[in-house]
Design an enzyme around this catalytic site. Structure first.
Site, PDB file in Angstrom:
ATOM      1  N   ASP A 174       0.861  -1.181   0.000  1.00 49.30           N
ATOM      2  CA  ASP A 174       0.000   0.000   0.000  1.00 49.30           C
ATOM      3  C   ASP A 174       0.895   1.227   0.000  1.00 49.30           C
ATOM      4  OD1 ASP A 174      -1.711   2.260   1.024  1.00 49.30           O
ATOM      5  OD2 ASP A 174      -3.220   0.663   1.011  1.00 49.30           O
ATOM      6  N   ARG A 235     -11.443  -0.686  -9.917  1.00 45.47           N
ATOM      7  CA  ARG A 235     -11.904   0.172 -11.000  1.00 45.47           C
ATOM      8  C   ARG A 235     -11.298  -0.313 -12.314  1.00 45.47           C
ATOM      9  NH1 ARG A 235     -15.261   1.014  -8.114  1.00 45.47           N
ATOM     10  NH2 ARG A 235     -16.077   2.949  -7.222  1.00 45.47           N
ATOM     11  N   ASP A 259     -14.210  -7.960 -12.403  1.00 47.74           N
ATOM     12  CA  ASP A 259     -15.571  -7.487 -12.135  1.00 47.74           C
ATOM     13  C   ASP A 259     -15.779  -6.091 -12.690  1.00 47.74           C
ATOM     14  OD1 ASP A 259     -18.205  -7.615 -10.712  1.00 47.74           O
ATOM     15  OD2 ASP A 259     -17.336  -5.943  -9.596  1.00 47.74           O
ATOM     16  N   GLU A 264     -17.831   0.077 -19.298  1.00 45.78           N
ATOM     17  CA  GLU A 264     -18.857  -0.797 -18.747  1.00 45.78           C
ATOM     18  C   GLU A 264     -20.230  -0.557 -19.376  1.00 45.78           C
ATOM     19  OE1 GLU A 264     -18.601  -0.459 -14.473  1.00 45.78           O
ATOM     20  OE2 GLU A 264     -16.694  -1.550 -14.427  1.00 45.78           O
ATOM     21  N   HIS A 291     -19.603  -5.748 -12.769  1.00 43.81           N
ATOM     22  CA  HIS A 291     -19.450  -4.780 -11.677  1.00 43.81           C
ATOM     23  C   HIS A 291     -20.480  -5.032 -10.576  1.00 43.81           C
ATOM     24  CE1 HIS A 291     -17.856  -0.463 -10.806  1.00 43.81           C
ATOM     25  NE2 HIS A 291     -18.016  -1.156  -9.681  1.00 43.81           N
ATOM     26  N   ALA A 293     -19.444  -6.856  -7.688  1.00 47.23           N
ATOM     27  CA  ALA A 293     -18.770  -7.029  -6.409  1.00 47.23           C
ATOM     28  C   ALA A 293     -19.242  -5.913  -5.480  1.00 47.23           C
ATOM     29  CB  ALA A 293     -17.252  -6.967  -6.572  1.00 47.23           C
TER      30      ALA A 293
END
Length: 322
Positions: A174, A235, A259, A264, A291, A293
């Site tokens: 991270d 994303r 996902d 999209e 999409h 999730a």
């Protein structure tokens, strides 16, 4: 506090707990889940609050129309749809509710990975067609594998929590969070190059921004472990789709679970996009979902309830300052 009711516009489908709660707290609510962007922009001046999902882009131009706005609340975690700094410079509070669907996203990522590892999609199709091929559908187990999680916020940390009981080695990178092992002893923090080189599976849990746009490009993919797996439930634009397809077609990656996608809206595909996505759809080693999730019965309630709590807390704090 004046006696005039505060007006809120809700532009997307929400659980009734949010609508009922706002009304109970003295708001006048306009619930228009089918409303379009232009109509919102042209009418936003009369509202004190705005609750959106992803279809309404609250950039500086839009925010300038909201002359009475006191808050913008986003169902979920997608921060790219709101110019947060500009809104706050106008005295507008901005709220998100990533806590509401973090578990749902984590479960979806795990489910997609298990589907891929056990060739469940192909096995299901064959059984329905009367084909019984057990050996050809032999899968592999997660236990003993190394997974790299990039982004350790709400969903990344929740995904790691799910994997901790599956005897996996969990590497974490991270950019902004550090010393995570002190609170999460079952992970190992590592630099990104190390994670790419040593992870059998990599899962992306990042917001979309200038530093994450096409982060997963040709260089990233070719730096991954040979025959690795990529999962993206964050994303679509974090992944360069063409580069991913090339890596899959070349056998550089063993599979992918997606996902989210760069575009999209299939109805808006260019001729080039149609060809590109068709190549992706034909690959047998990918698991694809639209999409969803984070799109569960429970998360719909939690996303709404958490936003209601944050708005109510703001009102409480503001009344104390009055």
């Amino acid at each position: 506090m004046t006696n005039q009711k505060r007006k809120v516009l809700i532009t997307d489908a929400v659980h009734p707990v949010l609508i009922d709660g706002l009304i109970a707290n003295g708001y006048e609510v306009d619930y228009e889940p089918e409303i379009g962007y232009d109509k919102v922009k042209n009418s936003i001046a009369k509202y004190n609050g705005l609750i959106i999902n992803s279809k309404i882009l609250c950039d500086a131009s839009f925010i300038d129309h909201g002359t009475q706005l006191k808050f913008i609340a986003r169902l979920g975690s997608g921060r790219e749809v709101v110019d947060i700094h500009y809104a706050e410079s106008k005295g507008i509070c901005v709220y998100f509710s990533p806590e509401g669907n973090k578990n749902a996203v984590a479960e979806q990522a795990l489910g997609m990975l298990l589907v891929l590892a056990n060739q469940i999609l192909l096995a299901d199709q064959q059984v329905r067609a009367g084909i019984w091929e057990r050996e050809a559908r032999r899968g592999w187990e997660l236990s003993g594998k190394t997974i790299g999680i990039i982004g350790f916020g709400h969903t990344g940390s929740q995904f790691a929590k799910k994997l901790a009981g599956m005897e996996m080695n969990i590497l974490v990178y991270d950019k902004y969070l550090h010393d995570l092992e002190k609170e999460v002893p079952y992970i190992k923090e590592v630099p990104l190059p190390f994670l790419l080189e040593h992870s059998d599976i990599i899962s992306i849990h990042l917001p979309l921004g200038e530093d994450t746009f096409h982060l997963v490009d040709h260089s990233f993919l070719w730096s991954m472990k040979q025959e690795g797996i990529l999962i993206n439930t964050s994303r679509g634009n974090v992944v360069h789709t063409e580069a991913l397809i090339e890596a899959l077609e070349a056998g550089r990656l063993a599979g992918a679970c997606l996902d989210v996608f760069e575009n999209e809206k299939p109805g808006t595909f260019t001729s080039q996009e149609k060809l590109m996505y068709q190549r992706l759809y034909q690959l047998p080693n990918v698991v694809l979902t639209p999409h969803i999730a984070g799109w569960t019965v429970q998360s719909k309630y939690k996303l709404a309830a958490i936003l209601l709590e944050k708005i109510a807390q703001r009102d409480l704090e503001m009344s104390g300052k009055a």
